[in-house]
Design a protein around this motif. Sequence first.
Motif, PDB file in Angstrom:
ATOM      1  N   HIS A 184       1.037  -1.216  -0.401  1.00 18.67           N
ATOM      2  CA  HIS A 184       0.242  -0.040   0.002  1.00 18.67           C
ATOM      3  C   HIS A 184       0.867   1.270   0.003  1.00 18.67           C
ATOM      4  O   HIS A 184       2.111   1.873   0.961  1.00 18.67           O
ATOM      5  N   LYS A 185       0.232   2.211  -0.769  1.00 21.81           N
ATOM      6  CA  LYS A 185       0.755   3.542  -0.515  1.00 21.81           C
ATOM      7  C   LYS A 185      -0.163   4.353  -1.490  1.00 21.81           C
ATOM      8  O   LYS A 185      -0.526   4.205  -1.782  1.00 21.81           O
ATOM      9  N   SER A 186       0.250   5.813  -0.175  1.00 17.48           N
ATOM     10  CA  SER A 186      -0.674   6.923  -0.340  1.00 17.48           C
ATOM     11  C   SER A 186       0.447   8.249  -0.153  1.00 17.48           C
ATOM     12  O   SER A 186       1.060   8.204  -0.125  1.00 17.48           O
ATOM     13  N   PHE A 187      -0.038   9.024  -1.409  1.00 18.65           N
ATOM     14  CA  PHE A 187       0.092  10.372  -1.485  1.00 18.65           C
ATOM     15  C   PHE A 187      -0.576  11.456  -0.481  1.00 18.65           C
ATOM     16  O   PHE A 187      -1.727  11.841  -1.215  1.00 18.65           O
ATOM     17  N   GLY A 188      -1.103  10.916   0.932  1.00 19.89           N
ATOM     18  CA  GLY A 188      -1.642  12.629   0.933  1.00 19.89           C
ATOM     19  C   GLY A 188      -2.651  11.321   0.972  1.00 19.89           C
ATOM     20  O   GLY A 188      -3.167  10.524   1.848  1.00 19.89           O
ATOM     21  N   GLU A 189      -4.454  12.203   1.148  1.00 15.44           N
ATOM     22  CA  GLU A 189      -4.946  11.396   0.623  1.00 15.44           C
ATOM     23  C   GLU A 189      -5.809  10.718   0.208  1.00 15.44           C
ATOM     24  O   GLU A 189      -6.193   9.551   0.103  1.00 15.44           O
ATOM     25  N   SER A 227       4.680   3.310 -11.663  1.00 15.27           N
ATOM     26  CA  SER A 227       5.254   4.470 -11.870  1.00 15.27           C
ATOM     27  C   SER A 227       5.562   3.813 -10.014  1.00 15.27           C
ATOM     28  O   SER A 227       7.022   3.827  -9.779  1.00 15.27           O
ATOM     29  N   THR A 228       4.220   4.106  -9.599  1.00 20.21           N
ATOM     30  CA  THR A 228       4.829   4.238  -7.675  1.00 20.21           C
ATOM     31  C   THR A 228       5.178   3.260  -7.633  1.00 20.21           C
ATOM     32  O   THR A 228       5.704   2.942  -6.956  1.00 20.21           O
ATOM     33  N   PHE A 229       4.585   1.593  -7.744  1.00 19.57           N
ATOM     34  CA  PHE A 229       5.221   0.426  -7.648  1.00 19.57           C
ATOM     35  C   PHE A 229       6.520   0.573  -8.420  1.00 19.57           C
ATOM     36  O   PHE A 229       7.161  -0.450  -7.100  1.00 19.57           O
ATOM     37  N   LEU A 230       6.672   0.365  -9.595  1.00 17.09           N
ATOM     38  CA  LEU A 230       8.205   0.521  -9.235  1.00 17.09           C
ATOM     39  C   LEU A 230       9.163   0.926  -8.684  1.00 17.09           C
ATOM     40  O   LEU A 230      10.303   0.306  -8.191  1.00 17.09           O
ATOM     41  N   ARG A 231       8.877   2.360  -7.602  1.00 18.67           N
ATOM     42  CA  ARG A 231       9.390   3.024  -7.841  1.00 18.67           C
ATOM     43  C   ARG A 231       9.554   2.919  -6.115  1.00 18.67           C
ATOM     44  O   ARG A 231      10.703   3.057  -5.072  1.00 18.67           O
ATOM     45  N   CYS A 232       8.466   1.869  -5.542  1.00 22.27           N
ATOM     46  CA  CYS A 232       8.632   0.775  -4.427  1.00 22.27           C
ATOM     47  C   CYS A 232       9.172   0.195  -4.155  1.00 22.27           C
ATOM     48  O   CYS A 232      10.214   0.093  -3.561  1.00 22.27           O
ATOM     49  N   LEU A 233       9.952  -0.260  -5.029  1.00 23.77           N
ATOM     50  CA  LEU A 233      10.523  -1.189  -5.533  1.00 23.77           C
ATOM     51  C   LEU A 233      12.432  -0.843  -5.290  1.00 23.77           C
ATOM     52  O   LEU A 233      12.653  -1.796  -4.406  1.00 23.77           O
ATOM     53  N   ASN A 234      12.562  -0.133  -5.321  1.00 26.84           N
ATOM     54  CA  ASN A 234      13.721   0.107  -5.149  1.00 26.84           C
ATOM     55  C   ASN A 234      14.031   1.687  -3.848  1.00 26.84           C
ATOM     56  O   ASN A 234      15.446   2.340  -4.137  1.00 26.84           O
TER      57      ASN A 234
END
Lengths: 242, 218
Positions: free
Chosen positions: A10-15, A43-50
Amino acid sequence: MALVSVKDLHKSFGELEVLKGIDLEVEAGEVVAIIGRSGSGKSTFLRCLNQLEHHDWGTIQLADQRLDGTSMTPGELSQNVGMVFQSFNLFPHKSVIDNVMLAPVVVKQTPKSEARRIAEEVLAKVGMSDKIDSYPAQLSGGQQQRVAIARALAMNPKVLLCDEATSALDPELVGEVLRVLEDLAKEGMTLILVTHEMKFARDVSHRVVFMHQGRIHESGPPETLFTRPQTPELAQFIASVV
Amino acid sequence: MTDFTTWDIVRNLLLAARWTVVLSLIAFIGGAAVGLVLTLLRMGGLRPVRWLVRGYVDLFQGTPLLMQLFLAYFGAAVLGFDVSAWTAASVALTLFTSAFLCDIWRGCVEAVPSGQWQAARVLGLNYLQSMRHVILPQALRLAVPPTVGFSVQVIKGTALASVIGFVELTKAGTMLNNATFEPFTIFTFVALGYFILCYPLSRYARYLERRLYGAGIR
């Protein structure tokens, strides 16, 4: 044991909740293409991976190591996960060879001569041997992206992430970058690519993952996914891009 | 009463102009050193440190240099320190310069695209390594023209040191005027002196800017 194992991410940006629970396992040597509309969280998923973004919930396992923002230093992480950006992000003040040598020398403390040998080797692999003393501004977009791939490879990562590696390129330059990625795939490199190149996803990847509204909506072998989409969302998406 | 020839006036002004140059150099070199430390603290330090640096910059940018000089000179005396005009002027101008350079340089560091940070980060460079190998070399190129440009402000700022009795170009002009009562001649020469110091720097800054932005950053 999968090389990359993601559970309930899970990842949120603010709300705004961008990732609403992602589960994905990627085996060593596998090529996974992530497709979906912009804003679907690829892209967010990819950026979480690294760990360019820190996830809020869930786990990422990378070759036995759990990533939680502190378990690996950037230095260790970079030897596991490489990344290629849409906008290349080469260092404009450094020559091609210096771009590629920087991380091995500074992060891995590889002796300069050895780092140069590695750099020449990876640059040969992406077909950029004749430009090692050029500066990024003197190269075409396709050449810059190939150098960026070489730069990532110089750290010898276990998996390479590509975030729309060809989206910023003129159409006639896309092919040369895709060929390099295809060669890497054939050599057994583990690749996770966010891509808009449906033909490439179809021809090169082992598995296609369709993301929709922060979730993995559908996934499977490319032939199945592209010819017999199970959900109306995917069918609609394929119709809109092909 | 002795008569001053024009040459006497010019000679005395030239002698005093030395101290304008020396004070400018002290302020600029001292200000650059302090400003560099402040820039690094502001970019990377802990939140309270960043906050403090910001307060410092705002304070010195938000008050007249003249007041800063008064405080450094008379304030120190009130507190029991016996400071010379030299010390007070050097300290005040150094602090003033550091605040402005800190702000200029922060802007230059922030002007380096965020993709450069990200690329450095995914290659495994930590904060200091990223700064040293990727960000600062690029920020430095951006920083040269505005920094040279600001040095002109420092030179002109030294004129204010005359009010605490520091004998530089302006103070020498005032003293000569008191003796000769030829304000127009004398202050024309004084202004000319500043112009001769500042104009080449302004031109150089403009040239650097054209070269940097005209050719594109390589």
